[in-house]
Design a protein around this motif. Structure first.
Motif, short mmCIF file in Angstrom:
data_model
loop_
_atom_site.label_atom_id
_atom_site.label_comp_id
_atom_site.label_asym_id
_atom_site.label_seq_id
_atom_site.Cartn_x
_atom_site.Cartn_y
_atom_site.Cartn_z
N LEU A 1 102.77 -65.74 105.47
CA LEU A 1 103.79 -66.78 105.38
C LEU A 1 104.39 -67.09 106.74
O LEU A 1 104.52 -68.26 107.13
CB LEU A 1 104.89 -66.34 104.40
N THR A 2 104.76 -66.05 107.48
CA THR A 2 105.37 -66.27 108.79
C THR A 2 104.40 -66.94 109.75
O THR A 2 104.78 -67.83 110.52
CB THR A 2 105.84 -64.94 109.40
N LEU A 3 103.15 -66.54 109.71
CA LEU A 3 102.15 -67.14 110.60
C LEU A 3 101.97 -68.63 110.28
O LEU A 3 101.81 -69.44 111.20
CB LEU A 3 100.82 -66.40 110.46
N GLN A 4 101.98 -68.98 109.01
CA GLN A 4 101.86 -70.40 108.65
C GLN A 4 103.03 -71.20 109.20
O GLN A 4 102.86 -72.30 109.73
CB GLN A 4 101.78 -70.55 107.13
N MET A 5 104.24 -70.65 109.09
CA MET A 5 105.42 -71.32 109.61
C MET A 5 105.36 -71.42 111.13
O MET A 5 105.67 -72.47 111.72
CB MET A 5 106.68 -70.56 109.18
N TYR A 6 104.95 -70.34 111.77
CA TYR A 6 104.94 -70.26 113.23
C TYR A 6 103.90 -71.19 113.85
O TYR A 6 104.21 -72.04 114.69
CB TYR A 6 104.70 -68.81 113.63
N PHE A 7 102.66 -71.04 113.43
CA PHE A 7 101.58 -71.81 114.06
C PHE A 7 101.65 -73.29 113.69
O PHE A 7 101.21 -74.14 114.46
CB PHE A 7 100.22 -71.22 113.69
N ALA A 8 102.21 -73.60 112.51
CA ALA A 8 102.38 -75.01 112.15
C ALA A 8 103.31 -75.71 113.13
O ALA A 8 103.12 -76.90 113.43
CB ALA A 8 102.93 -75.12 110.73
N ARG A 9 104.28 -75.00 113.64
CA ARG A 9 105.19 -75.59 114.61
C ARG A 9 104.49 -75.83 115.94
O ARG A 9 104.84 -76.75 116.69
CB ARG A 9 106.43 -74.70 114.77
N GLY A 10 103.47 -75.02 116.25
CA GLY A 10 102.66 -75.29 117.43
C GLY A 10 101.83 -76.55 117.27
O GLY A 10 101.71 -77.36 118.19
N VAL A 11 101.26 -76.74 116.07
CA VAL A 11 100.50 -77.96 115.78
C VAL A 11 101.43 -79.17 115.85
O VAL A 11 101.08 -80.21 116.43
CB VAL A 11 99.85 -77.86 114.38
N PHE A 12 102.62 -79.05 115.26
CA PHE A 12 103.62 -80.12 115.29
C PHE A 12 103.97 -80.49 116.73
O PHE A 12 104.03 -81.68 117.09
CB PHE A 12 104.86 -79.65 114.53
N ALA A 13 104.19 -79.50 117.58
CA ALA A 13 104.56 -79.76 118.97
C ALA A 13 103.43 -80.46 119.72
O ALA A 13 103.68 -81.36 120.54
CB ALA A 13 104.94 -78.46 119.67
N SER A 14 102.18 -80.06 119.45
CA SER A 14 101.06 -80.69 120.15
C SER A 14 100.94 -82.16 119.77
O SER A 14 100.62 -83.01 120.61
CB SER A 14 99.75 -79.94 119.83
N ALA A 15 101.20 -82.49 118.50
CA ALA A 15 101.17 -83.90 118.07
C ALA A 15 102.34 -84.67 118.66
O ALA A 15 102.20 -85.82 119.06
CB ALA A 15 101.18 -83.97 116.55
N ARG A 16 103.50 -84.05 118.70
CA ARG A 16 104.67 -84.70 119.29
C ARG A 16 104.45 -84.97 120.78
O ARG A 16 104.97 -85.94 121.33
CB ARG A 16 105.90 -83.81 119.08
N ASP A 17 103.66 -84.11 121.42
CA ASP A 17 103.32 -84.31 122.83
C ASP A 17 102.24 -85.37 123.02
O ASP A 17 101.89 -85.70 124.16
CB ASP A 17 102.83 -82.99 123.45
N GLY A 18 101.67 -85.88 121.91
CA GLY A 18 100.68 -86.94 121.99
C GLY A 18 99.31 -86.50 122.40
O GLY A 18 98.55 -87.26 123.01
N LEU A 19 98.92 -85.26 122.05
CA LEU A 19 97.61 -84.75 122.48
C LEU A 19 96.45 -85.30 121.67
O LEU A 19 95.32 -85.34 122.16
CB LEU A 19 97.59 -83.22 122.42
N TRP A 20 96.68 -85.71 120.44
CA TRP A 20 95.60 -86.10 119.54
C TRP A 20 95.53 -87.63 119.42
O TRP A 20 96.40 -88.33 119.95
CB TRP A 20 95.81 -85.45 118.17
N PRO A 21 94.53 -88.15 118.72
CA PRO A 21 94.48 -89.60 118.49
C PRO A 21 95.78 -90.08 117.83
O PRO A 21 96.39 -89.35 117.05
CB PRO A 21 93.27 -89.76 117.56
N PRO A 22 96.22 -91.30 118.13
CA PRO A 22 97.53 -91.78 117.63
C PRO A 22 97.73 -91.63 116.14
O PRO A 22 98.81 -91.25 115.69
CB PRO A 22 97.52 -93.25 118.06
N VAL A 23 96.69 -91.91 115.33
CA VAL A 23 96.85 -91.82 113.89
C VAL A 23 97.08 -90.37 113.45
O VAL A 23 97.83 -90.10 112.50
CB VAL A 23 95.62 -92.41 113.17
N VAL A 24 96.47 -89.42 114.17
CA VAL A 24 96.67 -88.00 113.87
C VAL A 24 98.06 -87.56 114.31
O VAL A 24 98.77 -86.85 113.58
CB VAL A 24 95.58 -87.14 114.55
#
Length: 457
Positions: A313-336
């Motif tokens: 559970l903690t790992l899902q919460m933790y690593f999901a925030r890393g994925v969220f931050a990478s998208a907020r930084d604009g690393l992936w295609p715009p739709v993603v």
């Protein structure tokens, strides 16, 4: 956009829909990190591989690693307070080092969030069926149901996940206390001999641990004492100043070291027969059952089940925030980016959680995750290596930036961590090194492609 652009202030502030709410206290984030470190799981399960490699030197290795962990926490604390972002290790590296290295860190970071929870949840049915022998539901079905439950909690308010983790952590502490109790009630080995005169199995016989065996033990031990860095993933949700995150990660590292190292040594002390202890698939479980009797097995099973779910559970919460931050930084295609950077009505990164759960479903269906589980140690060492490099060069590259928390012993702390993690990587077997090179190659390919979609965007 580079880290230098960010520091110069050219990067716009996140839009309100992408801002996490500050709702957690220091005690909350430290408990979340302890759930990730999962003392009961580390001592009862992960330590088995360390005993196989280095025999009773596993105790000495954990003492050495406890010192290194504090140094890693110093690096994490300074970087997290200086560049506060929910992206954790990835965001720290991106703020200091060239972008290709940030992508390699990101891929090593996020892949753990897919592999480790799936493997942990697959372990639960084994102990559940030991408790309830009549249970005939396939392991994969049980693991999938637990994945849905943990994912459902992970997308709710972060304080709900924190409270669930705190409750389960109490169960883990009972199990850890039981191991220490076994050493107090029925001590069978001299703790001085365990540390200063370690032995290992060779052709069924106890032999003195050589220097080579001792050095080879450090790498697998690195995977046992881990998880305290989860504090950094909740920096944007921590109430208080940036300096609090520095103190929080230090507290988490110290607690993890104590709650894992002490019961591990206690388990060796309680072992009545070192040969049988080292031959066991779960040495600490053998020692506790020998000292306290079969009834202890039930408590250990419950503790391990709680620990595995707690960590997943903690790992899902933790690593999901890393994925969220990478998208907020604009690393992936715009739709993603548009999806992954969204927060749901609970102000949690629901789509980012889903991005980790979907591939985890496929991994649960695999017949064996053994290689991927062991490969997680290589990914962890890689991430910490780049974190230490970032901690070393941060003061050199950005001398004037405000540092709410300044690590003591700079540059000694990052230099020791670089040496330790570098050695851990170099001593990995060939297949793990090849796996890391493949993962790094994929990360660099994604970095090259990102230039195309960011230019198009």
């Amino acid at each position: 956009m580079t880290a230098q652009d960010t520091l110069a202030g050219s990067r716009p502030a996140p839009a309100a829909p992408h801002e996490l709410r500050r709702r957690l206290k220091v005690s909350h984030v430290v408990c979340l990190a302890m759930a990730d470190a999962s003392p009961a799981m580390a001592v009862l399960l992960l330590s088995g591989g360390v005993f196989q490699v280095g025999g009773t030197f596993a105790a000495g290795a954990m003492l050495v690693l406890s010192v290194v962990v504090i140094l890693i926490a110093m690096c994490l604390g300074e970087l997290a307070s200086t560049y506060p972002s929910t992206g954790g290790s990835y965001s720290m590296v991106r703020s200091v080092l060239p972008e290709p290295l940030a992508w390699i860190t990101l891929f090593n970071f996020v892949t753990q969030g897919i592999v480790i929870p799936a493997s942990l949840l697959l372990g639960i049915p084994i102990f559940l069926k030991h408790l309830m022998p009549g249970l005939t539901v396939p392991n994969e079905v049980i693991a999938f149901a637990l994945l849905v439950i943990s994912g459902g909690i992970a997308i709710t308010k972060v304080e709900i996940g924190a409270r669930v983790n705190i409750a389960i952590l109490i169960v883990q502490l009972v199990v850890v206390g039981l191991i220490v109790l076994a050493a107090v009630i029925a001590p069978a080995q001299n703790p001085v001999d365990i540390v200063l005169h370690p032995v290992a199995l060779s052709d069924g016989q106890l032999v003195a641990v050589t220097l080579g065996m001792a050095l080879a033990t450090l790498a697998p031990a690195f995977n046992v004492l881990n998880g305290y860095d989860a504090v950094c993933g909740f920096v944007e949700e921590l109430v208080g100043g940036a300096a609090d995150i520095g103190r929080s990660v230090i507290y988490a590292a110290i607690l993890a070291s104590v709650l894992i190292t002490v019961p591990l040594i206690a388990g060796v002390i309680a072992a009545p027969d070192l040969t049988a202890f080292l031959q066991s698939d779960a040495p600490i479980v053998y020692a506790v059952e020998s000292a306290l009797g079969p009834w202890a097995s039930t408590i250990l099973d419950i503790g391990v089940i709680a620990a595995l779910f707690n960590a997943a559970l903690t790992l899902q919460m933790y690593f999901a925030r890393g994925v969220f931050a990478s998208a907020r930084d604009g690393l992936w295609p715009p739709v993603v980016n548009a999806r992954l950077a969204q927060l749901n009505r609970f102000s949690s990164p629901g789509w980012a959680v889903a991005a980790l759960l979907v591939p985890s479903v496929f991994l649960i269906g695999m017949s064996s995750l053994d290689w991927l589980i062991m490969f997680a140690g290589t990914m962890i060492a890689t991430v910490y290596f780049f974190v230490a490099v970032a901690a070393l060069f941060s003061r050199i590259a950005h001398p004037g930036i405000k540092r709410p928390f300044r690590m003591p012993f700079w540059p000694l702390a990052p230099l020791i961590v670089i040496a330790f993690t570098g050695y851990a990587l170099l001593t990995q077997t060939r297949d793990f090194l090849i796996g890391e090179l493949v993962l790094a190659g994929i990360a660099l390919l994604a970095w090259a492609l990102s230039k195309l979609w960011r230019r198009a965007g």
